[in-house]
Design an enzyme around this catalytic site. Sequence first.
Site, mmCIF file in Angstrom:
data_model
loop_
_atom_site.group_PDB
_atom_site.id
_atom_site.type_symbol
_atom_site.label_atom_id
_atom_site.label_comp_id
_atom_site.label_asym_id
_atom_site.label_seq_id
_atom_site.Cartn_x
_atom_site.Cartn_y
_atom_site.Cartn_z
ATOM 1 N N CYS A 5 -21.683 7.292 12.314
ATOM 2 C CA CYS A 5 -22.561 7.547 13.461
ATOM 3 C C CYS A 5 -23.855 8.210 12.983
ATOM 4 O O CYS A 5 -23.828 9.125 12.175
ATOM 5 C CB CYS A 5 -21.855 8.437 14.471
ATOM 6 S SG CYS A 5 -22.840 8.724 15.956
ATOM 7 N N CYS A 29 -23.799 15.667 15.258
ATOM 8 C CA CYS A 29 -22.969 16.647 15.977
ATOM 9 C C CYS A 29 -22.104 17.404 14.959
ATOM 10 O O CYS A 29 -21.280 16.781 14.254
ATOM 11 C CB CYS A 29 -22.095 15.929 16.998
ATOM 12 S SG CYS A 29 -23.054 14.761 18.008
ATOM 13 N N CYS A 35 -18.244 16.891 14.502
ATOM 14 C CA CYS A 35 -17.632 15.561 14.587
ATOM 15 C C CYS A 35 -17.316 14.929 13.235
ATOM 16 O O CYS A 35 -18.144 14.909 12.324
ATOM 17 C CB CYS A 35 -18.544 14.635 15.394
ATOM 18 S SG CYS A 35 -17.782 13.024 15.710
ATOM 19 N N CYS A 91 -9.291 4.814 27.738
ATOM 20 C CA CYS A 91 -10.645 5.255 27.413
ATOM 21 C C CYS A 91 -11.044 4.790 26.014
ATOM 22 O O CYS A 91 -10.363 5.097 25.038
ATOM 23 C CB CYS A 91 -10.708 6.770 27.517
ATOM 24 S SG CYS A 91 -12.333 7.415 27.129
ATOM 25 N N CYS A 108 -12.259 3.453 31.083
ATOM 26 C CA CYS A 108 -13.231 4.495 30.783
ATOM 27 C C CYS A 108 -13.867 4.150 29.441
ATOM 28 O O CYS A 108 -13.201 3.580 28.570
ATOM 29 C CB CYS A 108 -12.530 5.850 30.706
ATOM 30 S SG CYS A 108 -13.627 7.187 30.191
ATOM 31 N N CYS A 114 -17.361 11.407 33.766
ATOM 32 C CA CYS A 114 -16.443 12.322 33.091
ATOM 33 C C CYS A 114 -17.321 13.126 32.138
ATOM 34 O O CYS A 114 -17.889 12.560 31.206
ATOM 35 C CB CYS A 114 -15.395 11.508 32.343
ATOM 36 S SG CYS A 114 -14.378 12.481 31.219
ATOM 37 N N ARG A 151 -9.628 18.309 32.657
ATOM 38 C CA ARG A 151 -8.722 17.824 31.610
ATOM 39 C C ARG A 151 -8.580 18.814 30.463
ATOM 40 O O ARG A 151 -9.567 19.249 29.871
ATOM 41 C CB ARG A 151 -9.189 16.472 31.064
ATOM 42 C CG ARG A 151 -8.246 15.927 29.973
ATOM 43 C CD ARG A 151 -8.565 14.511 29.540
ATOM 44 N NE ARG A 151 -8.609 13.631 30.677
ATOM 45 C CZ ARG A 151 -9.655 12.882 31.004
ATOM 46 N NH1 ARG A 151 -10.732 12.908 30.264
ATOM 47 N NH2 ARG A 151 -9.622 12.104 32.067
#
Length: 314
Positions: free
Chosen positions: A54, A58, A61, A98, A129, A189, A261
Amino acid sequence: MTQLRHDWQIKEVLALFKMPFNDLLFESHTIHRQNFDPNKVQVSSLLSIKTGACPEDCAYCSQSARHDSGLKREKLMRVEQVKNAAKKAKELGSERFCMGAAWRNPTDKSLDIVIDMIKEVKTLGMESCATLGMLTYKQAKRLKNAGLDYYNHNIDTSKEHYKNVISTREFQDRLDTIEHVQNAGINVCSGGILGLGESVEDRASMLQTLANMAKHPNSVPINLLVPVQGTPFANMEKPSDIDFIRTVAIARILMPQSVVRLSAGRTDMSDAMQAICFFAGANSVFYGDELLTTPNVVQTKDEDLFRGLGINMR
Ligand code: SAM
Ligand code: DTB
Ligand code: SF4
C-alpha cells in the site's frame, strides 16, 4: 429510544471520561438496553482481497509498502476465490462479509472487479461491506448501485493526533470520503484504533467527530492496535483495559443507535474484558479465524464465550 445528538462539546465528552467507572457503565448499559437487545451480537467476517504494497504510510499497518513487516504482497483476488470465502463465512454463521483492499483509493478498473465480488456476496444472501480507501462520490454511487450495504472508512484517531500516525493523507480526506459514502446512500462504518499513543483528549475528540457527523455512522468499530513487528508502532504501550472499556462505553452513550464493534485486538483481551465491553455497549465483533493480515480469536473460542455469556449472534 434515546434522543440522538450531533452537538457534543469536547468538555462534555471529557466529563464522561472522568466519570466514576461504575456510574459510566450504568449509564452506557442503560442506553444500550433502551436501543438494543443486550444479549445479541452482530458478526461480520473479513477478507483481505488485495494484500500489501500500500502506498500509504499508516504507522500501525502491516500493509504499508514503507514498512518492513515481512508481509507477502498479493494481487487482487479473483471473484471466484472471494465467492468461495464468503460462502464459507456464511456457513460458519456470519451475516456480513467485509472485503478489504490495501489501496489509497481504487481505480475505476479495479472497482469493476470489486463490484462483481459484491454482487456474488449479495447473491449468497449476505450483507456486503467493503473498505477500499478513498472514494469519489461517483465511485461511491457505483458501489451503491452494485448493492453494497456498508463501507468501512475509519477516522482512526483524533484530528489533532492524525499527523503523528499518517502523513500521506489528511484527516479531512477521510471525512470527505465518509460524506461521499453517506450521500450515495451506503451505510457508513467508521471508528478508530486505541493504542496509537493518543491521549484521553484525543480519544474524546475522535468520538466527538464521529458523534457530530450529520448522521452517526451505522457501525462504529473500536479497534485495539494489533502491534505488527516492522511497523513504527510495533512497540506502543497498550491502553489499560479500563481505559479501553471507558471508550467503548462513551461511544455507546454518544451514538446510542449505532452498532459498536469490538474490533481488532480481541486476541489480546481476556473473556472477562470482552464481557465487560459487551455490557458497556459493544454489540458486534469480527468473527472467523483471521482479520485482514493478522489472526483473530479462533471461532470455537468465540462460540464458547458467547455460550457462556448467553449471547446470541444475529
Ligand atoms: N486501505 C484502506 C483504508 O485504510 O481505508 C482499507 C483497509 S485498512 C487495513 C482498514 C482499517 O483497518 C484501518 O483504517 C485501521 O483502522 C484498521 N487497522 C489496520 N491495521 C491495524 C492494526 N494493526 N491494528 C488495528 N487496526 C488496524
Ligand atoms: C476495522 O475497523 N478493523 C478491520 C476492518 N475495519 C477492516 C481491520 C483490522 C485489521 C487488523 C490488522 C490486520 O489484520 O491487518
Ligand atoms: Fe494502506 Fe489502509 Fe494499511 Fe493505511 S491502513 S497502510 S491505507 S492498507
